[in-house]
Write an enzyme that holds these catalytic residues in place. Sequence first.
Site, short mmCIF file in Angstrom:
data_model
loop_
_atom_site.label_atom_id
_atom_site.label_comp_id
_atom_site.label_asym_id
_atom_site.label_seq_id
_atom_site.Cartn_x
_atom_site.Cartn_y
_atom_site.Cartn_z
N ARG A 24 0.88 -1.09 0.24
CA ARG A 24 0.09 0.10 0.07
C ARG A 24 0.97 1.34 -0.04
NH1 ARG A 24 -3.53 -0.56 4.27
NH2 ARG A 24 -2.27 0.77 5.55
N TYR A 84 -11.35 22.26 -13.25
CA TYR A 84 -11.93 21.11 -13.42
C TYR A 84 -13.17 20.87 -12.77
CZ TYR A 84 -12.43 16.00 -13.34
OH TYR A 84 -12.85 14.90 -13.48
C1 PLP Z 1 -9.15 15.05 -15.67
C2 PLP Z 1 -8.66 16.06 -14.90
C3 PLP Z 1 -8.77 15.97 -13.45
C4 PLP Z 1 -9.35 14.74 -12.68
O1 PLP Z 1 -8.25 13.71 -12.98
P1 PLP Z 1 -8.81 12.04 -13.16
O2 PLP Z 1 -7.61 11.29 -13.35
O3 PLP Z 1 -9.84 12.06 -13.85
O4 PLP Z 1 -9.20 11.82 -11.46
C5 PLP Z 1 -8.29 16.93 -12.74
N1 PLP Z 1 -7.71 18.40 -13.31
C6 PLP Z 1 -7.87 18.33 -14.68
C7 PLP Z 1 -7.59 19.73 -15.21
C8 PLP Z 1 -8.52 17.47 -15.27
O5 PLP Z 1 -8.47 17.37 -16.68
#
Ligand code: PLP
Length: 388
Positions: free
Chosen positions: A59, A111
Site C-alpha cells: 500500500r 476542473y
Molecule cells: C481530468 C482532470 C482531473 C481529474 O483527473 P482524473 O484522473 O480524472 O481523476 C483534474 N484536473 C484536470 C485539469 C483534469 O483535466
Amino acid sequence: MISESIAMTAPAWSTRTLLAQALGHVDPASRAVVPPIHVATTYIRDPDNQYRSGNIYGRPDNETVREAEAIIATLEGAAGAMVLGSGMSAATAVFLALSPGDHVVAPEVMYWGLRNWLINEARHWGLNVELVDTSDIEAVRAAVKPGVTKLVWLETPSNPLWDLADIAAIAAIARPAGAKLAVDSTCATPMLTRPLALGADIVMHSATKYLNGHSDVIAGALATAQEDSFWTRIRRVRATLGQILAPLEAYLLIRGMRTLDIRVKSACANAMELATRLSNHAAVASVLYPGLPTHPGHALARRQMQGGFGGMLSIRLRGGEAAAIATAAKLELWKRATSLGGVESLVEHRGSIEGPGSPCPMDLLRLSAGIEDVEDLYQDLDRALRAV
Ligand SMILES: *Cc1c(COP(=O)(O)O)cnc(C)c1O
C-alpha cells in the site's frame, strides 16, 4: 534498487532524451531495458527484523511506482513525486493533508469534478474554501489571509475557458502569507510549464491525460519542491487511504511518458492551427485558446508557457447550445467523449456535463486536439459546422 540511470550521468541530457529512455533505467537483475512490473504486496524482512530494501507493504511501497515517480520528479524539477490512483485522488490528498479550519483559495473556473468536491465535500473536513477569479492577481491578493490561508490552488490553463493564472505572481502573494501554492498543471504539461521553477510548492497532474496520453490509464501525480512536513503528511494520506497507483497502471504510465514530448508538441501545433482557422469560421462566434493574441491570457501565456500553448481549445457557436450539440453529433473523426490529452481528438459539450452552477457557457464545445493529421481534423470540423 535502480542501478543505472542516464539521468545521473553527465552531460545533462534533454528532457526528450530522458523521456524516450524512461531515464535509461536498467533492471539490475535481468539487464532488461524495460522496467519489470512488481506486483508483490509484501516484502521479506531482514533476519534482524529490519526492512533495508525500503519496501514493507504494497500500500505504501512499490518499485514500479517509484520508477514512474522518478520520471515525473525529473520532468518537474522536483525533490520528490508521488503517483496515485487518479487525478482526483492526487488533488484531494493535498486538501486532506490540511487541518480543520484551514482557509483555501481556489479558482472559480477549474476542473468541474474538483470544483464540486471543494464546494460540496471539503467543508465536511472543516476546510473553508473560497473560490476567486485566479486570472485576476488583485482578486487573489484580496482573498489570501496571512496566517489563515494555508493553500492556494491554481489550474492553468483552466478548464474549459483556458484562462491563465500567473504562477510566479501568486507565489509571491502566497509565500509571505504562509500559504502553500499548488498548481493543477494537467493541461500545461511539464513540457510547457514548470510550476515549481516559478515558485509553486506542489504540482498536480491528472496523469490520465497527457502524461499517459493513450486514454487507457486512470492516474494522478503530485510533485513537490521540498520534501517537507506537508509533503510527508500527503504521503501519509496516500498510504493510509490506499491511494497509491497500481503497478500495471504505473508501468503503462511509464510507457506513455516515453513519447510525451512528441505528443505534446504535435497536439500544440494542431491546436494552434485549428484555433487560427476556426477564428475565421462563419459558424464560430469565438475561439478560446491561449495561443491566440485575442485571448485575455495570451501575454501571460507567452511568458509562462514555453514551446506551445497546449492542445486544448474551446469554441463558442453563433447558433448557441442547440448548434453546439448538433455539431458534436455530426463529427466523424472527432470522438464525442469526455477527457482530454490522448492521441485521439475528443470533443465535448461541457455545459451538459457540468450542470447548473457551472461557469461554462452552453454554446461551448471543448476540443482536445490529438496528434492526427490537422487537415483531417479541420475538414471534419468544417463539415459538421456547415451541416448545422
Ligand atoms: C481530468 C482532470 C482531473 C481529474 O483527473 P482524473 O484522473 O480524472 O481523476 C483534474 N484536473 C484536470 C485539469 C483534469 O483535466
